[in-house]
Design a protein around this motif. Sequence first.
Motif, PDB file in Angstrom:
ATOM      1  N   MET A   1     -19.601 -33.930 -17.515  1.00 43.03           N
ATOM      2  CA  MET A   1     -18.577 -33.209 -18.249  1.00 43.03           C
ATOM      3  C   MET A   1     -17.630 -32.532 -17.284  1.00 43.03           C
ATOM      4  SD  MET A   1     -19.040 -30.217 -21.049  1.00 43.03           S
ATOM      5  CE  MET A   1     -19.456 -31.466 -22.255  1.00 43.03           C
ATOM      6  N   THR A   2     -16.357 -32.554 -17.593  1.00 43.13           N
ATOM      7  CA  THR A   2     -15.372 -31.946 -16.732  1.00 43.13           C
ATOM      8  C   THR A   2     -15.270 -30.455 -16.985  1.00 43.13           C
ATOM      9  OG1 THR A   2     -13.566 -32.201 -18.315  1.00 43.13           O
ATOM     10  CG2 THR A   2     -14.018 -34.063 -16.852  1.00 43.13           C
ATOM     11  N   ALA A   3     -14.600 -29.765 -16.044  1.00 41.96           N
ATOM     12  CA  ALA A   3     -14.397 -28.329 -16.219  1.00 41.96           C
ATOM     13  C   ALA A   3     -13.577 -28.053 -17.459  1.00 41.96           C
ATOM     14  CB  ALA A   3     -13.700 -27.754 -14.986  1.00 41.96           C
ATOM     15  N   ASP A   4     -12.620 -28.918 -17.787  1.00 44.65           N
ATOM     16  CA  ASP A   4     -11.795 -28.712 -18.970  1.00 44.65           C
ATOM     17  C   ASP A   4     -12.629 -28.781 -20.233  1.00 44.65           C
ATOM     18  OD1 ASP A   4      -9.545 -28.384 -17.496  1.00 44.65           O
ATOM     19  OD2 ASP A   4      -8.823 -30.437 -17.732  1.00 44.65           O
ATOM     20  N   GLU A   5     -13.572 -29.717 -20.274  1.00 42.48           N
ATOM     21  CA  GLU A   5     -14.431 -29.829 -21.450  1.00 42.48           C
ATOM     22  C   GLU A   5     -15.274 -28.576 -21.600  1.00 42.48           C
ATOM     23  OE1 GLU A   5     -14.962 -34.623 -20.967  1.00 42.48           O
ATOM     24  OE2 GLU A   5     -16.718 -33.397 -21.324  1.00 42.48           O
ATOM     25  N   GLY A   6     -15.785 -28.066 -20.491  1.00 48.01           N
ATOM     26  CA  GLY A   6     -16.583 -26.857 -20.548  1.00 48.01           C
ATOM     27  C   GLY A   6     -15.789 -25.674 -21.053  1.00 48.01           C
ATOM     28  N   THR A   7     -14.523 -25.570 -20.649  1.00 48.07           N
ATOM     29  CA  THR A   7     -13.700 -24.463 -21.085  1.00 48.07           C
ATOM     30  C   THR A   7     -13.481 -24.483 -22.585  1.00 48.07           C
ATOM     31  OG1 THR A   7     -12.569 -24.428 -18.962  1.00 48.07           O
ATOM     32  CG2 THR A   7     -11.465 -23.343 -20.778  1.00 48.07           C
ATOM     33  N   THR A   8     -13.284 -25.659 -23.170  1.00 49.00           N
ATOM     34  CA  THR A   8     -13.012 -25.729 -24.593  1.00 49.00           C
ATOM     35  C   THR A   8     -14.194 -25.300 -25.426  1.00 49.00           C
ATOM     36  OG1 THR A   8     -13.621 -28.073 -24.659  1.00 49.00           O
ATOM     37  CG2 THR A   8     -11.294 -27.558 -24.379  1.00 49.00           C
ATOM     38  N   THR A   9     -15.381 -25.274 -24.837  1.00 53.69           N
ATOM     39  CA  THR A   9     -16.541 -24.808 -25.579  1.00 53.69           C
ATOM     40  C   THR A   9     -16.337 -23.386 -26.064  1.00 53.69           C
ATOM     41  OG1 THR A   9     -17.906 -26.155 -24.116  1.00 53.69           O
ATOM     42  CG2 THR A   9     -19.049 -24.556 -25.467  1.00 53.69           C
ATOM     43  N   GLU A 104     -27.096 -21.008 -31.941  1.00 56.47           N
ATOM     44  CA  GLU A 104     -26.528 -21.300 -30.620  1.00 56.47           C
ATOM     45  C   GLU A 104     -26.679 -20.109 -29.674  1.00 56.47           C
ATOM     46  OE1 GLU A 104     -25.288 -24.734 -30.123  1.00 56.47           O
ATOM     47  OE2 GLU A 104     -26.675 -24.465 -31.781  1.00 56.47           O
ATOM     48  N   THR A 105     -27.904 -19.611 -29.591  1.00 60.76           N
ATOM     49  CA  THR A 105     -28.186 -18.414 -28.796  1.00 60.76           C
ATOM     50  C   THR A 105     -29.370 -18.592 -27.855  1.00 60.76           C
ATOM     51  OG1 THR A 105     -27.271 -16.964 -30.510  1.00 60.76           O
ATOM     52  CG2 THR A 105     -28.796 -15.965 -28.951  1.00 60.76           C
ATOM     53  N   LEU A 106     -30.418 -19.275 -28.296  1.00 57.11           N
ATOM     54  CA  LEU A 106     -31.635 -19.378 -27.481  1.00 57.11           C
ATOM     55  C   LEU A 106     -31.386 -20.058 -26.142  1.00 57.11           C
ATOM     56  CD1 LEU A 106     -34.452 -20.241 -30.049  1.00 57.11           C
ATOM     57  CD2 LEU A 106     -33.951 -18.038 -28.976  1.00 57.11           C
ATOM     58  N   GLU A 107     -30.390 -20.935 -26.062  1.00 50.19           N
ATOM     59  CA  GLU A 107     -30.091 -21.583 -24.777  1.00 50.19           C
ATOM     60  C   GLU A 107     -29.526 -20.601 -23.759  1.00 50.19           C
ATOM     61  OE1 GLU A 107     -26.509 -22.302 -27.469  1.00 50.19           O
ATOM     62  OE2 GLU A 107     -28.701 -22.334 -27.658  1.00 50.19           O
ATOM     63  N   HIS A 108     -29.155 -19.394 -24.212  1.00 51.62           N
ATOM     64  CA  HIS A 108     -28.590 -18.367 -23.328  1.00 51.62           C
ATOM     65  C   HIS A 108     -29.640 -17.386 -22.799  1.00 51.62           C
ATOM     66  CE1 HIS A 108     -24.294 -19.190 -24.308  1.00 51.62           C
ATOM     67  NE2 HIS A 108     -24.812 -19.611 -25.449  1.00 51.62           N
ATOM     68  N   VAL A 109     -30.860 -17.428 -23.309  1.00 52.65           N
ATOM     69  CA  VAL A 109     -31.840 -16.390 -22.963  1.00 52.65           C
ATOM     70  C   VAL A 109     -32.873 -16.918 -21.973  1.00 52.65           C
ATOM     71  CG1 VAL A 109     -31.520 -15.290 -25.208  1.00 52.65           C
ATOM     72  CG2 VAL A 109     -33.409 -16.897 -24.889  1.00 52.65           C
ATOM     73  N   PHE A 152     -25.382 -32.821 -22.596  1.00 51.68           N
ATOM     74  CA  PHE A 152     -24.110 -32.304 -23.098  1.00 51.68           C
ATOM     75  C   PHE A 152     -24.123 -30.775 -23.137  1.00 51.68           C
ATOM     76  CE2 PHE A 152     -21.486 -31.495 -27.081  1.00 51.68           C
ATOM     77  CZ  PHE A 152     -20.260 -31.657 -26.452  1.00 51.68           C
ATOM     78  N   ILE A 153     -23.093 -30.158 -22.571  1.00 51.09           N
ATOM     79  CA  ILE A 153     -22.871 -28.713 -22.415  1.00 51.09           C
ATOM     80  C   ILE A 153     -23.989 -27.989 -21.666  1.00 51.09           C
ATOM     81  CG2 ILE A 153     -21.187 -28.499 -24.268  1.00 51.09           C
ATOM     82  CD1 ILE A 153     -23.243 -27.309 -26.066  1.00 51.09           C
ATOM     83  N   PHE A 154     -24.639 -28.710 -20.776  1.00 59.10           N
ATOM     84  CA  PHE A 154     -25.544 -28.127 -19.795  1.00 59.10           C
ATOM     85  C   PHE A 154     -25.132 -28.647 -18.412  1.00 59.10           C
ATOM     86  CE2 PHE A 154     -28.239 -27.671 -23.551  1.00 59.10           C
ATOM     87  CZ  PHE A 154     -28.745 -26.392 -23.374  1.00 59.10           C
ATOM     88  N   GLY A 155     -25.656 -28.012 -17.374  1.00 60.44           N
ATOM     89  CA  GLY A 155     -25.344 -28.437 -16.019  1.00 60.44           C
ATOM     90  C   GLY A 155     -24.688 -27.326 -15.222  1.00 60.44           C
ATOM     91  N   PRO A 156     -24.317 -27.600 -13.961  1.00 65.75           N
ATOM     92  CA  PRO A 156     -23.746 -26.558 -13.088  1.00 65.75           C
ATOM     93  C   PRO A 156     -22.517 -25.882 -13.677  1.00 65.75           C
ATOM     94  CG  PRO A 156     -24.328 -28.493 -11.805  1.00 65.75           C
ATOM     95  CD  PRO A 156     -24.502 -28.880 -13.245  1.00 65.75           C
ATOM     96  N   GLY A 157     -21.681 -26.647 -14.389  1.00 65.89           N
ATOM     97  CA  GLY A 157     -20.474 -26.070 -14.953  1.00 65.89           C
ATOM     98  C   GLY A 157     -20.701 -25.173 -16.139  1.00 65.89           C
ATOM     99  N   HIS A 158     -21.923 -25.176 -16.685  1.00 62.37           N
ATOM    100  CA  HIS A 158     -22.228 -24.370 -17.870  1.00 62.37           C
ATOM    101  C   HIS A 158     -23.319 -23.334 -17.616  1.00 62.37           C
ATOM    102  CE1 HIS A 158     -20.296 -27.967 -19.534  1.00 62.37           C
ATOM    103  NE2 HIS A 158     -19.932 -27.187 -20.523  1.00 62.37           N
ATOM    104  N   TYR A 159     -23.864 -23.325 -16.426  1.00 63.64           N
ATOM    105  CA  TYR A 159     -24.977 -22.411 -16.137  1.00 63.64           C
ATOM    106  C   TYR A 159     -24.520 -20.957 -16.177  1.00 63.64           C
ATOM    107  CZ  TYR A 159     -29.138 -20.489 -13.900  1.00 63.64           C
ATOM    108  OH  TYR A 159     -30.265 -19.764 -13.627  1.00 63.64           O
ATOM    109  N   HIS A 160     -23.404 -20.651 -15.539  1.00 69.10           N
ATOM    110  CA  HIS A 160     -22.904 -19.280 -15.506  1.00 69.10           C
ATOM    111  C   HIS A 160     -21.934 -18.988 -16.643  1.00 69.10           C
ATOM    112  CE1 HIS A 160     -24.843 -18.405 -11.695  1.00 69.10           C
ATOM    113  NE2 HIS A 160     -24.399 -19.562 -11.241  1.00 69.10           N
ATOM    114  N   GLN A 161     -21.146 -19.949 -17.028  1.00 64.65           N
ATOM    115  CA  GLN A 161     -20.207 -19.784 -18.132  1.00 64.65           C
ATOM    116  C   GLN A 161     -20.151 -21.069 -18.931  1.00 64.65           C
ATOM    117  OE1 GLN A 161     -18.565 -18.497 -20.771  1.00 64.65           O
ATOM    118  NE2 GLN A 161     -17.932 -16.920 -19.334  1.00 64.65           N
ATOM    119  N   PRO A 162     -20.680 -21.037 -20.154  1.00 63.21           N
ATOM    120  CA  PRO A 162     -21.022 -19.883 -20.984  1.00 63.21           C
ATOM    121  C   PRO A 162     -22.434 -19.343 -20.835  1.00 63.21           C
ATOM    122  CG  PRO A 162     -21.179 -21.870 -22.285  1.00 63.21           C
ATOM    123  CD  PRO A 162     -20.709 -22.300 -20.929  1.00 63.21           C
ATOM    124  N   GLY A 163     -23.195 -19.789 -19.847  1.00 62.42           N
ATOM    125  CA  GLY A 163     -24.529 -19.249 -19.643  1.00 62.42           C
ATOM    126  C   GLY A 163     -25.630 -20.029 -20.340  1.00 62.42           C
TER     127      GLY A 163
END
Length: 234
Positions: A1-9, A104-109, A152-163
Amino acid sequence: MTADEGTTTRTAATGTYQGHGVHAAPGVHEYAVELARRALPDGGRILEVGAGCGALACRLRDAGFDVVPTDLDPPHDWIHRLDLDHPEWTEETRGPFDLVMCVETLEHVENPRQVLRSIRSLLRPGDRLVVSTPNITHPHSRLKMFLRGAPFIFGPGHYHQPGHISILPDWMLTEHVRLAGFRDVEVTTGGSTWYEGRRRLAHRIETALLWLIGIRHRADSGEGICTFVTAVAA
């Protein structure tokens, strides 16, 4: 996933409800309200954990529920502060409640199992639970895992933001819920991707090709990009 895709989340591509940002895939909040109505056809009191900007809380209130929304960093004074990793319940948040909604919360804890045990402690036998998390068994997510080493929506680009720090396949989430003290555990899927334009066309072609090679997914609502688990407190 690209950085742009991560941002749109986390931005306007997910839409708004009554002016509040929807930090979830399209259709997820609507399906969550549908599940709440099934669980509590006569209405009831709901604790929402991980309320974000409050869009889902507003939807639930419009559906006739009495909602107490909570979040780690509440953007409004009508949302109560609650750290799910170290919960400290107040008079407003300790209940009783007829249902706890955790979308859409447990993946953040850090410790989803502890969060589910804490939620169970607020409920009486027979009260209800609705939780959701990204569906990593969805064909699109499985393809992302194969190509890039992360669902999808996991990985280095999503670890810190959105966490997104906790990956929960449906079998694991189901077992966490059961061991936390719930019965009648049911898994469904809902929500869709937010792709637009050429990316949406490419996604449709990808989906068709995955179907052709036998990687299929029958969703209960939308594309089924998120896993929902409903259960009853034992």
